[in-house]
Design a protein around this motif. Structure first.
Motif, PDB file in Angstrom:
ATOM      1  N   LEU A  67     -41.497  18.430 -18.949  1.00  0.00           N
ATOM      2  CA  LEU A  67     -40.496  19.500 -18.922  1.00  0.00           C
ATOM      3  C   LEU A  67     -41.052  20.764 -18.271  1.00  0.00           C
ATOM      4  O   LEU A  67     -40.665  21.879 -18.631  1.00  0.00           O
ATOM      5  CB  LEU A  67     -40.023  19.809 -20.344  1.00  0.00           C
ATOM      6  CG  LEU A  67     -39.363  18.644 -21.097  1.00  0.00           C
ATOM      7  CD1 LEU A  67     -39.054  19.031 -22.528  1.00  0.00           C
ATOM      8  CD2 LEU A  67     -38.074  18.220 -20.395  1.00  0.00           C
ATOM      9  N   HIS A  77     -43.483  16.330 -11.888  1.00  0.00           N
ATOM     10  CA  HIS A  77     -42.773  16.894 -13.032  1.00  0.00           C
ATOM     11  C   HIS A  77     -42.235  18.289 -12.742  1.00  0.00           C
ATOM     12  O   HIS A  77     -41.303  18.746 -13.405  1.00  0.00           O
ATOM     13  CB  HIS A  77     -43.694  16.946 -14.247  1.00  0.00           C
ATOM     14  CG  HIS A  77     -44.212  15.600 -14.660  1.00  0.00           C
ATOM     15  ND1 HIS A  77     -43.404  14.625 -15.172  1.00  0.00           N
ATOM     16  CD2 HIS A  77     -45.462  15.073 -14.606  1.00  0.00           C
ATOM     17  CE1 HIS A  77     -44.118  13.542 -15.443  1.00  0.00           C
ATOM     18  NE2 HIS A  77     -45.379  13.778 -15.102  1.00  0.00           N
ATOM     19  N   VAL A 130     -38.428  22.991 -16.735  1.00  0.00           N
ATOM     20  CA  VAL A 130     -37.631  23.765 -17.686  1.00  0.00           C
ATOM     21  C   VAL A 130     -38.347  25.055 -18.044  1.00  0.00           C
ATOM     22  O   VAL A 130     -37.741  26.140 -18.086  1.00  0.00           O
ATOM     23  CB  VAL A 130     -37.351  22.926 -18.943  1.00  0.00           C
ATOM     24  CG1 VAL A 130     -36.557  23.736 -19.950  1.00  0.00           C
ATOM     25  CG2 VAL A 130     -36.606  21.656 -18.575  1.00  0.00           C
TER      26      VAL A 130
END
Length: 554
Positions: free
Chosen positions: A527, A265, A530
């Motif tokens: 995420l 991830h 991000v």
């Protein structure tokens, strides 16, 4: 012709052994026809038939003389039914009796199986002059058309995939369902037998050390009439068992847990494209910025305009290029035609790249992709991350254990490295292998039928074929058992009539559907990249703020 019982016993033993080596039903029916003259011999019929029964159990698998021999006893005193302790199907006697008129008549009777036991049934009479009077009212050996004559067979079973499943076991009784139950019900109706299902005490399929163990060991020792589970045909088993006609076929497959590609991830945002795409995109942006700045500073446009436009600085050119993929406008617009063409080309390039990037990012986050750690048996043999498990006594074990192929030798070495000495029976072994299979670092070598069953239990498995021909399966019987020929004849008819295929469709899920797992809701772990990017930007901005404050302070 024999005048002594001892000579008769020896000859009978040799006849049984010779007949079994032929292993043909028509030969059994031609060779095993006997006529016994019992004039003056006490208890002739019980003595001879009891000898035959004991020899049949010892040498004839309890089947040869019982179902295929035919006996006619002449000049015999009819024995009482309690004296008849044998289980021979076809026995007839001819008893001479005197009529009231003084003439003699020979009454012929045959021994039948009745619901309440065995009984003599009259067939017809023969007069002294050899003429039949009246004609025979029944066949001399009517039991031949009933084949096994209600015999109760002992059939060994264990739970095996979709072929045979344990449904209930109460009060010592064993109940199984699926294909094996339906198949033996049909065969029992055709061949006129009942059956009892028996599990091996050690709950093992059987493997060969000095002798066979488990289910196969019980068949070899004549403790069972046959195995209700088909086994793979190979040279080692053919020396100890007689197999029926081919019941099914299976292919060698490797079953392993699916591996997901969405585990990393942290690199989610940059995993959309390969590194070459990012390098080419960055070089394209640098080239467009340099060309745009050069054109705007050295424009060949109208040099006599009243208000001359100020050429953009280097920072403005960079920001103008960066704002395009972010869908932001620029404070400076190109003044020359050539600059506008470069700017428009950069816009079209960014629109395409952003659309492709966005679509791929949505696909990666929405669909779970599977990656194959190996595509061939050779790649699996070289893969250090995967271990290989194989059931003891499996037919595939002989293929890899005795192979001279380098890949097969490596596969067998990995199999030996994963075997546990603490497993006592096949059921524990299956449970142990299923647990290992779910860890994700094991490949289970098995047949296609077992692989189908595992797929119905676990939805996260992937399969790969071994790459060699199918293995044919048959029902094992004791060596040279006449039952094998009887069952083979009916199994061939069931195959030709489509009954076996219908049973397979009934219990097997023949249409395998690819399992696509539902994607869970996106959480923070999906995420991470991000948040890392945002935190990195904030950190850089604070660093720049500190540098600016330091420069202004000086």
């Amino acid at each position: 012709m024999f005048l002594q019982m001892q000579a008769f016993e020896q000859s009978l033993t040799e006849l049984i052994k010779t007949s079994l080596k032929k292993n043909r039903l028509n030969i059994y029916r031609k060779l095993l026809n006997f006529i016994a003259f019992c004039d003056g011999i006490n208890h002739c019929l019980p003595r001879i038939t009891n000898i035959c029964s004991s020899k049949d159990k010892k040498y004839g698998q309890g089947t040869l003389l019982r179902h295929f021999s035919k006996w006619v006893f002449l000049n015999v005193d009819p024995p009482t039914l309690p004296e008849i302790q044998n289980n021979l199907d076809n026995i007839a006697i001819a008893v001479k009796e005197k009529c009231v008129s003084g003439s003699s008549v020979v009454k012929v009777s045959t021994l039948l199986w009745k619901p309440n036991g065995r009984q003599w049934s009259p067939v017809g009479n023969v007069t002294e002059n050899g003429k039949i009077y009246p004609t025979f009212v029944a066949p001399l050996f009517p039991n031949t058309k009933y084949i096994l004559n209600g015999r109760k067979l002992k059939i060994g079973v264990m739970e095996w995939g979709q072929f045979c499943k344990l449904t209930t076991s109460t009060n010592g009784s064993i109940m199984y369902s699926h294909v094996c139950k339906d198949l033996f019900d049909i065969l029992g109706e055709y061949l006129n037998f009942t059956y009892e299902l028996i599990e091996p005490p050690d709950q093992s399929w059987g493997e060969l050390t000095e002798t066979w163990s488990g289910l196969l060991g019980m068949v070899e020792r004549n403790e069972l009439d046959l195995s209700g589970i088909p086994y793979g045909l190979n040279l080692k088993k053919s020396k100890s068992f007689t197999f029926s006609s081919i019941l099914d076929k299976t292919e060698c497959e490797f079953v392993y847990k699916k591996l997901s590609t969405n585990d990393n991830h942290w690199m989610l945002l940059v995993s959309v494209f390969k590194w070459k795409v990012y390098v080419c995109g960055l070089l394209t942006m640098v080239w467009c910025i340099a060309l745009y700045s050069l054109i705007e500073r050295h424009s060949v446009g109208d040099q006599h305009a009243e208000i001359s436009a100020c050429p953009p600085s280097t920072s403005e050119s960079v920001m103008a290029a960066v704002r395009v993929p972010l869908h932001q406008g620029s404070l400076h617009l190109p003044q020359s035609r050539s600059g506008r063409i470069v700017y428009a080309s950069w816009w079209m390039f960014c629109i395409t790249i952003v659309a492709v990037y966005t679509g791929n990012l949505v696909a990666i986050m929405s669909v779970v992709k599977d990656r194959r750690p190996f595509k061939t048996m050779g790649e699996l043999a070289e893969n250090e991350d995967f271990k290989i498990i194989l059931r003891k006594g499996s037919s595939f074990e002989d293929l890899f254990k005795n192979s001279n192929d380098s890949v097969s030798k490596k596969i067998w070495t990995k199999v030996l490295g994963t075997r546990s000495a603490n497993i006592q029976n096949s059921l524990d072994e299956d449970h142990h292998y299923k647990m290992l299979l779910q860890t994700g670092s094991y490949a289970f070598m098995t047949g296609s039928a077992t692989a189908d069953s595992l797929e119905t239990t676990f939805n996260n498995l992937r399969r790969m074929k071994c790459g060699f021909g199918p293995l044919y399966l048959g029902l094992p019987f004791p060596l040279n058992s006449p039952l094998a020929e009887i069952f083979s004849d009916k199994l061939i008819r069931l195959y030709d009539n489509g009954v076996l295929e219908a049973l397979t469709r009934k219990w097997y899920n023949t249409q395998r559907e690819e399992y696509v797992p539902a994607r869970p809701k996106i959480d923070i772990s999906n995420l991470r990249s991000v948040w890392v990017m945002c935190a990195t930007g904030i950190t850089v901005s604070f660093v720049m703020l500190g540098l600016e404050c330091l420069l202004n302070y000086r």
